[in-house]
Design a protein around this motif. Structure first.
Motif, short mmCIF file in Angstrom:
data_model
loop_
_atom_site.label_atom_id
_atom_site.label_comp_id
_atom_site.label_asym_id
_atom_site.label_seq_id
_atom_site.Cartn_x
_atom_site.Cartn_y
_atom_site.Cartn_z
N MET A 1 0.84 -1.17 0.00
CA MET A 1 0.00 0.00 0.00
C MET A 1 0.89 1.25 0.00
O MET A 1 1.81 1.37 0.78
N GLU A 2 0.60 2.15 -0.90
CA GLU A 2 1.37 3.38 -0.98
C GLU A 2 0.98 4.30 0.16
O GLU A 2 -0.17 4.37 0.55
N ARG A 3 1.98 5.01 0.67
CA ARG A 3 1.72 5.93 1.77
C ARG A 3 2.19 7.32 1.39
O ARG A 3 3.34 7.52 1.04
N PHE A 4 1.28 8.27 1.44
CA PHE A 4 1.58 9.67 1.18
C PHE A 4 1.22 10.47 2.41
O PHE A 4 0.28 10.16 3.13
N SER A 5 1.95 11.55 2.65
CA SER A 5 1.56 12.52 3.67
C SER A 5 2.08 13.87 3.23
O SER A 5 2.99 13.98 2.41
N ARG A 6 1.48 14.93 3.75
CA ARG A 6 1.90 16.29 3.42
C ARG A 6 2.24 17.01 4.71
O ARG A 6 1.67 16.75 5.75
N ASP A 7 3.17 17.95 4.61
CA ASP A 7 3.50 18.75 5.78
C ASP A 7 3.17 20.22 5.52
O ASP A 7 2.67 20.58 4.45
N GLU A 8 3.45 21.08 6.50
CA GLU A 8 3.08 22.49 6.42
C GLU A 8 3.85 23.25 5.34
O GLU A 8 3.47 24.35 4.98
N THR A 9 4.89 22.69 4.78
CA THR A 9 5.65 23.37 3.74
C THR A 9 5.16 22.99 2.34
O THR A 9 5.82 23.30 1.36
N ALA A 10 4.05 22.34 2.24
CA ALA A 10 3.47 21.88 0.97
C ALA A 10 4.27 20.73 0.37
O ALA A 10 4.14 20.44 -0.81
N ASP A 24 10.72 4.05 -9.40
CA ASP A 24 9.27 3.90 -9.48
C ASP A 24 8.58 4.77 -8.44
O ASP A 24 7.57 5.41 -8.72
N GLY A 25 9.13 4.82 -7.24
CA GLY A 25 8.56 5.67 -6.19
C GLY A 25 8.58 7.13 -6.56
O GLY A 25 7.61 7.86 -6.31
N VAL A 26 9.68 7.60 -7.17
CA VAL A 26 9.77 9.00 -7.61
C VAL A 26 8.68 9.29 -8.64
O VAL A 26 7.96 10.28 -8.53
N VAL A 27 8.53 8.42 -9.62
CA VAL A 27 7.53 8.63 -10.67
C VAL A 27 6.13 8.66 -10.06
O VAL A 27 5.32 9.54 -10.37
N ARG A 28 5.81 7.75 -9.17
CA ARG A 28 4.49 7.72 -8.54
C ARG A 28 4.24 8.96 -7.69
O ARG A 28 3.16 9.53 -7.71
N ALA A 29 5.25 9.37 -6.93
CA ALA A 29 5.08 10.54 -6.06
C ALA A 29 4.89 11.81 -6.88
O ALA A 29 3.99 12.61 -6.59
N VAL A 30 5.71 12.01 -7.90
CA VAL A 30 5.59 13.21 -8.73
C VAL A 30 4.28 13.18 -9.52
O VAL A 30 3.61 14.19 -9.67
N SER A 31 3.87 12.02 -9.98
CA SER A 31 2.59 11.88 -10.67
C SER A 31 1.43 12.28 -9.76
O SER A 31 0.51 12.98 -10.18
N ALA A 32 1.49 11.84 -8.51
CA ALA A 32 0.42 12.17 -7.55
C ALA A 32 0.36 13.67 -7.29
O ALA A 32 -0.72 14.23 -7.15
N VAL A 33 1.51 14.32 -7.22
CA VAL A 33 1.55 15.75 -6.93
C VAL A 33 1.12 16.57 -8.14
O VAL A 33 0.36 17.53 -8.02
N THR A 34 1.59 16.20 -9.34
CA THR A 34 1.31 16.99 -10.54
C THR A 34 0.00 16.64 -11.22
O THR A 34 -0.53 17.44 -11.98
N GLY A 35 -0.49 15.43 -10.99
CA GLY A 35 -1.69 14.98 -11.69
C GLY A 35 -1.39 14.47 -13.09
O GLY A 35 -2.30 14.13 -13.84
N LEU A 36 -0.11 14.41 -13.45
CA LEU A 36 0.28 13.90 -14.77
C LEU A 36 0.41 12.39 -14.73
O LEU A 36 0.70 11.80 -13.69
N LEU A 37 0.20 11.77 -15.87
CA LEU A 37 0.34 10.32 -15.99
C LEU A 37 1.81 9.96 -16.17
O LEU A 37 2.54 10.68 -16.86
N PRO A 38 2.26 8.87 -15.58
CA PRO A 38 3.65 8.45 -15.80
C PRO A 38 3.89 8.18 -17.28
O PRO A 38 3.01 7.70 -17.99
N ALA A 39 5.10 8.52 -17.73
CA ALA A 39 5.47 8.26 -19.13
C ALA A 39 5.58 6.77 -19.35
O ALA A 39 5.96 6.02 -18.46
N VAL A 40 5.23 6.36 -20.54
CA VAL A 40 5.39 4.96 -20.91
C VAL A 40 6.42 4.91 -22.03
O VAL A 40 6.51 5.83 -22.84
N PRO A 41 7.23 3.87 -22.07
CA PRO A 41 8.23 3.79 -23.14
C PRO A 41 7.57 3.69 -24.50
O PRO A 41 6.87 2.73 -24.79
N LEU A 42 7.71 4.72 -25.29
CA LEU A 42 7.15 4.75 -26.64
C LEU A 42 8.22 5.21 -27.60
O LEU A 42 9.15 5.91 -27.22
#
Length: 125
Positions: A1-10, A24-42
């Motif tokens: 299970m993925e775990r996210f939390s936010r602090d007072e500094t955004a 993979d964790g970096v991609v998932r975390a940045v995707s969650a923050v930006t709302g962008l979909l992870p890139a797929v190898p194309l």
């Protein structure tokens, strides 16, 4: 299970799950923050503004995944880089911190981080 939390500094904190790579964790975390979909190898451009640039456009994912495993002496405790206008810090314990990057918020720049010398020397072996 993925775990996210936010602090007072955004900042958003992401904890790796068992067996999950740091890249993979970096991609998932940045995707969650930006709302962008992870890139797929194309071949060629993904053709959508809703898709993230590949992580490899800013840092070598294999080097990131291996960085802390090759540093048994504790010499490397964390690495910070910019990705999608965010500051991303990955630490040795598997915690990823994503926060606004003041330096790149208005005009994102990409910097490729080369593999540390110890990884370059062993890559060909």
């Amino acid at each position: 299970m993925e775990r996210f939390s936010r602090d007072e500094t955004a900042a958003t904190w992401y904890e790796l799950t068992d067996g999950q790579t740091r890249s993979d964790g970096v991609v998932r975390a940045v995707s969650a923050v930006t709302g962008l979909l992870p890139a797929v190898p194309l071949d060629g451009d993904a053709g959508s503004d809703d898709v993230m640039d590949p992580l490899a456009s800013v840092i070598d994912p294999d080097a990131l995944d291996n960085l802390f495993e090759r540093s048994d002496d504790g010499a490397v405790t964390s690495i910070t880089f910019s990705y999608h206008g965010l500051s991303v810090t990955v630490d040795a314990s598997g915690i990823i911190r994503v926060s606004p990057d003041e330096a790149t918020a208005e005009s994102p720049t990409r910097t490729r981080v080369p593999a540390p010398e110890c990884l370059r020397e062993t890559a060909g072996q």
